[in-house]
Design an enzyme around this catalytic site. Sequence first.
Site, PDB file in Angstrom:
ATOM      1  CE1 TYR A 141      25.470   4.613 -15.991  1.00 43.20           C
ATOM      2  CE2 TYR A 141      23.574   5.836 -14.535  1.00 43.20           C
ATOM      3  CZ  TYR A 141      24.696   5.777 -15.588  1.00 43.20           C
ATOM      4  OH  TYR A 141      25.244   6.808 -15.975  1.00 43.20           O
ATOM      5  CD  GLN A 270       5.415  10.618 -10.336  1.00 44.65           C
ATOM      6  OE1 GLN A 270       5.985  10.296 -11.124  1.00 44.65           O
ATOM      7  NE2 GLN A 270       5.675  10.378  -8.906  1.00 44.65           N
ATOM      8  CG  HIS A 273      10.041  12.473 -11.525  1.00 43.79           C
ATOM      9  ND1 HIS A 273      11.180  12.212 -10.845  1.00 43.79           N
ATOM     10  CD2 HIS A 273       9.196  12.135 -10.820  1.00 43.79           C
ATOM     11  CE1 HIS A 273      11.050  11.416  -9.972  1.00 43.79           C
ATOM     12  NE2 HIS A 273       9.568  11.125 -10.028  1.00 43.79           N
ATOM     13  CD  GLU A 338       6.539   5.569 -13.563  1.00 47.55           C
ATOM     14  OE1 GLU A 338       7.649   5.151 -13.303  1.00 47.55           O
ATOM     15  OE2 GLU A 338       6.219   6.597 -13.958  1.00 47.55           O
ATOM     16  CG  HIS A 339       3.624   6.336 -10.005  1.00 46.09           C
ATOM     17  ND1 HIS A 339       4.388   6.823 -11.068  1.00 46.09           N
ATOM     18  CD2 HIS A 339       4.642   5.470  -9.384  1.00 46.09           C
ATOM     19  CE1 HIS A 339       5.535   6.631 -10.792  1.00 46.09           C
ATOM     20  NE2 HIS A 339       5.770   5.736  -9.597  1.00 46.09           N
ATOM     21  CG  ASP A 372       8.115   7.651  -6.185  1.00 47.23           C
ATOM     22  OD1 ASP A 372       8.226   6.829  -6.749  1.00 47.23           O
ATOM     23  OD2 ASP A 372       8.359   9.033  -6.382  1.00 47.23           O
ATOM     24  CD  GLU A 426       7.687 -29.873 -36.252  1.00 46.30           C
ATOM     25  OE1 GLU A 426       8.652 -30.026 -35.924  1.00 46.30           O
ATOM     26  OE2 GLU A 426       6.825 -29.373 -35.627  1.00 46.30           O
ATOM     27  CG  HIS A 431      13.846 -33.511 -33.948  1.00 46.23           C
ATOM     28  ND1 HIS A 431      14.979 -32.819 -34.909  1.00 46.23           N
ATOM     29  CD2 HIS A 431      13.720 -32.683 -32.831  1.00 46.23           C
ATOM     30  CE1 HIS A 431      15.265 -31.931 -34.460  1.00 46.23           C
ATOM     31  NE2 HIS A 431      14.646 -31.704 -33.188  1.00 46.23           N
TER      32      HIS A 431
END
Length: 444
Positions: A141, A270, A273, A338-339, A372, A426, A431
Amino acid sequence: MTIHIRRLDSSSTDFHAQLSAVLAFEASADEAIERAVATILADVKARGDAAVLECTQRFDRLDVAGAASVAGLEIPQAELQAALDGLAPERRAALQTAAGRVRAYHLRQKQEIGSDGFSYTEPDGTVLGQKVTPLDRVGIYVPGGKAAYPSSVLMNAIPAKVAGVQEVIMVVPTPDGVKNPLVLAAAAIAGVDRVFTIGGAQAVAALAFGTATIPPVDKIVGPGNAYVAAAKRRVFGTVGIDMIAGPSEILIICDGSTDPDWIAMDLFSQAEHDELAQSILLCPDAAYIAQVEASINKLIDAMPRQDVIRTSLTQRGALVKVRDMEQACEIANLIAAEHLEISTENPQQWAAKVRHAGAMFLGRFSSESLGDYCAGPNHVLPTSRTARFSSPLGVYDFQKRSSLIQVSEAGAQTLGRVAAELAYGEGLQAHARSAEYRLQPGLK
């Protein structure tokens, strides 16, 4: 007008409470958005192309009257190439250089993470290992409209192609029919296979469920608005997704010897943004922090997006006086940004102490903006403290791993008894019996 950015001091008794208030961000679900997205997803799932066309006409104001399918909204490869050929030489060269660096980094990443799988043979002849295979089809996207992010095309499509994904399908909204040539050129360079001019929740739905025109994908990656994020969250499980990203963040650790104008502009990078983006400086030098604040107010009026920057810095920014560089690293691990820029002498010394960060930019010349666009590592990064447990988008996000188990007859004698014992414990008799069937007479 002066920007009054928050000032914190780590020696204050309530420092951690103040810092927590700065970091606090909860993407509260908008009920109206959630309802709208749920309706769109259900409609596309039920009616396919017809629903996608109606949503595209409604939200992007595209004239799709009379169109029988979404095929009319697909951009042919020739148009992508024409967009690339039509770029100014310097713009085309920059895009190709960035793509080359991103591709080279992810090729090296693929090599280093062991994408060929592995296997080993035990003494009794049992072979164990792992097979690594790429996803078959991925959807990316790309935001459209006022925003144009060719870098997002490169960062999402190139690692998918390096991983070996057979088909990459890109969706990008084109409100009022306006196509961004740089985005189309980036798709050509990145090797995107198909591009559709659709967006919003309807595009996510089409990728997740498939329509008569758009085949369903295995994973959806890429940023989008609140409707796109809500749609990705709802289709997770039907398909994979990269992440639900929050506002962009930068944290700068500085020892006080970098030009304060540089640091101010890095904080701006930043903050511009959006109003919810976060920019924080950690520094042990109070006088230097004052210099950075002066630079902020000196430089702000020249910024075209100054209103956004002012709001971001005022509401979510902070200049933090710390005890020393050691404490700065401790706080950086708490923030898990993030950065993270480490703008110091010998930045590797301090990077060694940081465990949580989406991407680290080491040294005074490593501005976050280079990451970036063109440094090479991926710019799709974990936000909102999720760097504590997640990683940048990479080749590994477009691959899956299958375990390989080839048990020899001798190995079955040993493993069968172990498995049967645990299975009986179990209460799973089938099994146990399945394992015991492989035991030689006398070992049962």
